[in-house]
Design a protein around this motif. Structure first.
Motif, mmCIF file in Angstrom:
data_model
loop_
_atom_site.group_PDB
_atom_site.id
_atom_site.type_symbol
_atom_site.label_atom_id
_atom_site.label_comp_id
_atom_site.label_asym_id
_atom_site.label_seq_id
_atom_site.Cartn_x
_atom_site.Cartn_y
_atom_site.Cartn_z
ATOM 1 N N ARG A 120 5.584 -22.113 -35.807
ATOM 2 C CA ARG A 120 4.984 -20.778 -35.796
ATOM 3 C C ARG A 120 5.369 -19.942 -37.014
ATOM 4 N NH1 ARG A 120 6.216 -16.194 -31.916
ATOM 5 N NH2 ARG A 120 4.310 -14.976 -31.733
ATOM 6 N N THR A 135 4.294 -12.805 -37.676
ATOM 7 C CA THR A 135 4.572 -13.855 -36.702
ATOM 8 C C THR A 135 4.112 -13.442 -35.307
ATOM 9 O OG1 THR A 135 6.498 -14.533 -38.013
ATOM 10 C CG2 THR A 135 6.382 -15.326 -35.754
ATOM 11 N N GLY A 159 -1.527 -24.387 -32.679
ATOM 12 C CA GLY A 159 -1.474 -23.610 -33.910
ATOM 13 C C GLY A 159 -2.836 -23.124 -34.348
ATOM 14 N N TYR A 184 4.931 -26.358 -31.597
ATOM 15 C CA TYR A 184 4.212 -25.137 -31.985
ATOM 16 C C TYR A 184 5.191 -23.990 -32.204
ATOM 17 C CZ TYR A 184 1.964 -20.663 -31.096
ATOM 18 O OH TYR A 184 1.585 -19.343 -31.160
#
Length: 750
Positions: free
Chosen positions: A274, A289, A36, A270
């Protein structure tokens, strides 16, 4: 050996399976956070690249005319606002069919048309036209695509005009191409919008040093889980004939299996996090995103690096087995850490202090100057931690008045590395937090702006000025009576004052007492900006009230000097500014702003004093935001490291604690021992980490900005106290495990 290592990791009983799951879970958390962080760093650059087109028409001279064969495009960019939110307004006018088109739009808007971002479209739809839409004549022709927007909440509008409408405006320029150079790759006027190279270096350096380091500590802590019990088992294998090489292979296989499973789960974590990570605010706007992407190098570095690091960590943890299995089976005391461990910490502080008065001129040079010192300080805290823990443990043992204090002190002094390892993540978080708060507080003190009265903050200002050498003159005509009447009729408007150029103003005085003239009747309706002397009809005032109550070095009088001009003569002079005081309600502020924008479309959009204050402190807000992100991430990571370490430590010490219980030691005493073994290194090293954070902040401030450290506010003490109390709560939460882990069945050798 590899097959045996896999069998030992997966099929040697319930304890081995539980240990594998715990290590894999902790590694998964660390891997997910690491991925991340890397994705956020990539997204910061990607997001900043989309600001490039907004710098069209800018270079060192303020205009940009790239070579090309396209028809020229009239271009004017301005900063509008709505309730404190920035609106990017671009006015364009095509001169031919090949005029360049900005990204995110299929074509240029024609006269009477505009394109708006999705967030701007929603705002226009949900807001009464008199408060917003009336500023932008025409109809909406379409929506600006994501390719042109820094973030999903960006407010951007592109308004179409005829060429003649923009040709005579002072801020309009002709361009033949849309700018494509990312602000990340430049500094100066050509990249005013977005984060320039200096800012990007700062963001990437701070995030890399302050966020990745604690994540790596978490991964390293997880891979060493149950190291003591594994030492014991491998020592037994050595005693029956296993070679050091074979033990190393088995250990590496066990650690790699757990780490590989954790890495695979970390990638899944992750992917799940997200969408939440996209809402993180690194640069004053959230990410799309799709911005959160990983490069091939990122994926390979994490997918291969974490298992390799786990294997190396396991090899280091078992160095006593490599040297002598008898040293483990007989419980020999490890060699105590030496004071030389503090050398890297001192070197980091000296490196930061060296650049006081020697700051490199370039942003790249500054990063090379300060980043190594920062990393040395953080690494030095981790390296010096065991030595500081040993010193605190010996002091506690020497002054202990209860068995729990004596046992905890002796155990910590025997193996201070294990004691410090449990709290290393939190200690790092405290050091990072202290340094960040120290730097931000000093910058706020030096650059911050004082508070101003509420009526001043909510004043709407419309500027109409031209700055000439030695003086400032007005550029607008006297507002019509209908405009003034409409402004005064808006519910919540307190008063309207029109400032006019003073033709008799002396050069250099126009910013204080003679740059402009005002009607005393109008001033009387807004006394927060001062009043006239008794009997005066006009007064000499500054050319604008935008800095009222905001400037450190300006003290304006409550009574302005009288002027000799009559109100009728003043109204014939060019206008420099129109000030409208409001009660701060959305309807009053935005309706007044819309009326002024519609009346003077060729000039800069109106703004409030509060918005001007926000823009003046935009850098500070960005730094505060970055510090908040670092603090918000580093403390949870530290808490996870602490929980893993304490739980693992209890598992490793089940046999000695069980023996103590068999000899008559009460469970309550053992709980005090566990609490003291974690609290002493936490408090001892935390004090040094906090002092180091302040020292590093002071050295950086003196070297980079020539500022001095300021006393932290109550928020800092609340963060530190909350972090320490949360750590103690995590430790206390593991104490109930003692009753289950210290049963008689755990006293046998395994």
């Amino acid at each position: 050996m590899i097959r045996l290592g896999v069998r030992l990791a997966l099929g040697s009983g319930r304890d081995a399976l539980v240990r594998l799951l715990i290590i894999a879970s902790a590694v998964a958390l660390g891997t997910g956070l690491l991925l991340g962080t890397l994705a956020a760093l990539n997204a910061t650059g990607t997001q900043n690249d989309r600001n490039a087109w907004l710098n069209t028409g800018r270079d060192g001279s303020g205009q940009q005319r790239p070579a090309g064969t396209a028809d020229p495009l009239w271009w004017q960019i301005g900063a509008d606002g709505f309730q404190g939110r920035l609106i990017g307004r671009i006015d364009v006018a095509a001169t031919g069919p090949t005029s360049p088109v900005p990204p995110g739009m299929p074509r240029l808007p024609g006269p009477g048309e505009y394109y708006a971002s999705p967030a701007m479209s929603a705002l226009l739809h949900d807001t009464p036209a008199g408060e917003l839409a009336d500023r932008y004549p025409g109809r909406q022709a379409g929506t600006i695509g994501d390719a042109a927007l820094p973030g999903p909440d960006s407010l951007v509008i592109v308004v179409g005009h005829r060429p003649a409408e923009l040709a005579g405006q002072r801020h309009a320029v002709q361009v033949r191409a849309i700018a494509t150079r990312s602000p990340s790759s430049c500094n100066g006027p050509s990249c005013d919008i977005g984060t320039d190279n200096n800012g990007m270096v700062l963001i990437l350096s701070v995030v890399a040093a302050a966020m990745i380091f604690p994540v790596l500590v978490l991964v390293g802590t997880a891979t060493r889980l149950s190291a003591a019990r594994r030492e014991q088992r491998f020592a037994a294998m050595r005693l029956i004939g296993a070679t050091p090489r074979q033990i190393a292979v088995i250990s590496a296989v066990e650690s790699t299996v757990a780490a590989a499973a954790g890495v695979a789960a970390g990638f899944c974590l992750y992917a799940a996090l997200r969408p939440l990570l996209a809402k993180a605010d690194f640069t004053a706007t959230p990410f799309f995103t799709s911005d959160l992407s990983l490069t091939t190098a990122d994926v390979l570095a994490v997918a291969l690096g974490v298992p390799v690091a786990a294997a190396v960590s396991a090899r280091i943890a078992l160095r006593r087995v490599q040297i002598s299995p008898l040293g483990v089976t007989r419980r020999t005391t490890p060699r105590p850490p030496r004071a030389t461990r503090a050398i890297p910490l001192a070197a980091g502080l000296l490196e930061l202090g060296f650049f006081i008065g020697r700051r490199p001129a370039t942003s790249g040079g500054q990063a090379l100057a300060f980043l190594p010192g920062t990393l040395l300080v953080l690494g030095g805290i981790v390296l010096a931690g065991p030595w500081l823990t040993m010193a605190g443990a010996r002091l506690m043992a020497a002054r202990a008045r209860r068995p729990s204090g004596l046992v905890a002190g002796r155990r910590l002094a025997d193996d201070p590395r294990a004691g410090f390892r449990a709290v290393s993540g939190l200690v790092l978080a405290l050091c990072v937090t202290t340094g960040a708060v120290g730097v931000i507080d000093a910058m706020v003190h030096e650059r911050g702006l004082p508070s101003s009265p509420e009526p001043v903050r909510h004043t709407v200002l419309s500027d109409h000025t031209d700055y000439l050498p030695g003086r400032t003159v007005g550029t607008a005509a006297e507002p019509s009576g209908s405009l003034l009447a409409a402004l005064r009729a808006v519910p919540g408007v307190g008063g309207v004052t029109v400032l006019h150029s003073d033709p008799a103003a002396a050069p250099g005085a126009q910013q204080e007492y003679g740059g402009a003239l005002a009607d005393c009747t109008e001033l009387a309706a807004m006394p927060v900006y001062g009043t006239c002397p008794p009997g005066a009809r006009t007064a000499r005032v500054p050319t604008g009230f935008g800095g009222y109550g905001l400037d450190h070095d300006r003290s304006w009088p409550s009574v302005w000097p009288a002027a000799t001009s009559s109100p009728e003569q003043v109204r014939d002079l060019p206008v420099t500014q129109i000030a409208v005081t409001t009660d701060g309600s959305r309807s009053a502020v935005e309706t007044a702003r819309t009326l002024l924008a519609a009346a003077y479309p060729a000039d800069d959009p109106p703004y409030t004093v509060a918005e001007e204050r926000t823009r003046m402190s935009a850098d500070l807000d960005a730094f505060r935001q970055l510090a908040d992100v670092v603090i918000a991430v580093s403390f949870p990571i530290a808490g996870c490291s602490l929980a893993v370490s304490v739980a693992g430590g209890l598992s490793d010490r089940r046999r000695p604690f069980s023996l103590l219980r068999l000899t008559g030691v009460r469970l309550r005493t053992l709980r005090r021992v566990v609490l003291l073994e974690s609290a002493v290194p936490l408090l001892a090293v935390a004090a040094v980490a906090i002092a180091t954070g302040f020292a590093a902040a002071q050295l950086f401030l003196r070297a980079q900005l020539s500022y001095s450290l300021q006393p932290p506010g109550g928020e800092y003490y609340a963060i530190v106290a909350g972090g320490i109390l949360a750590a103690l709560a995590v430790i206390a939460a593991t104490l109930p495990l003692l009753s289950r882990l210290t049963g008689p069945e755990n006293t046998r050798n395994e």
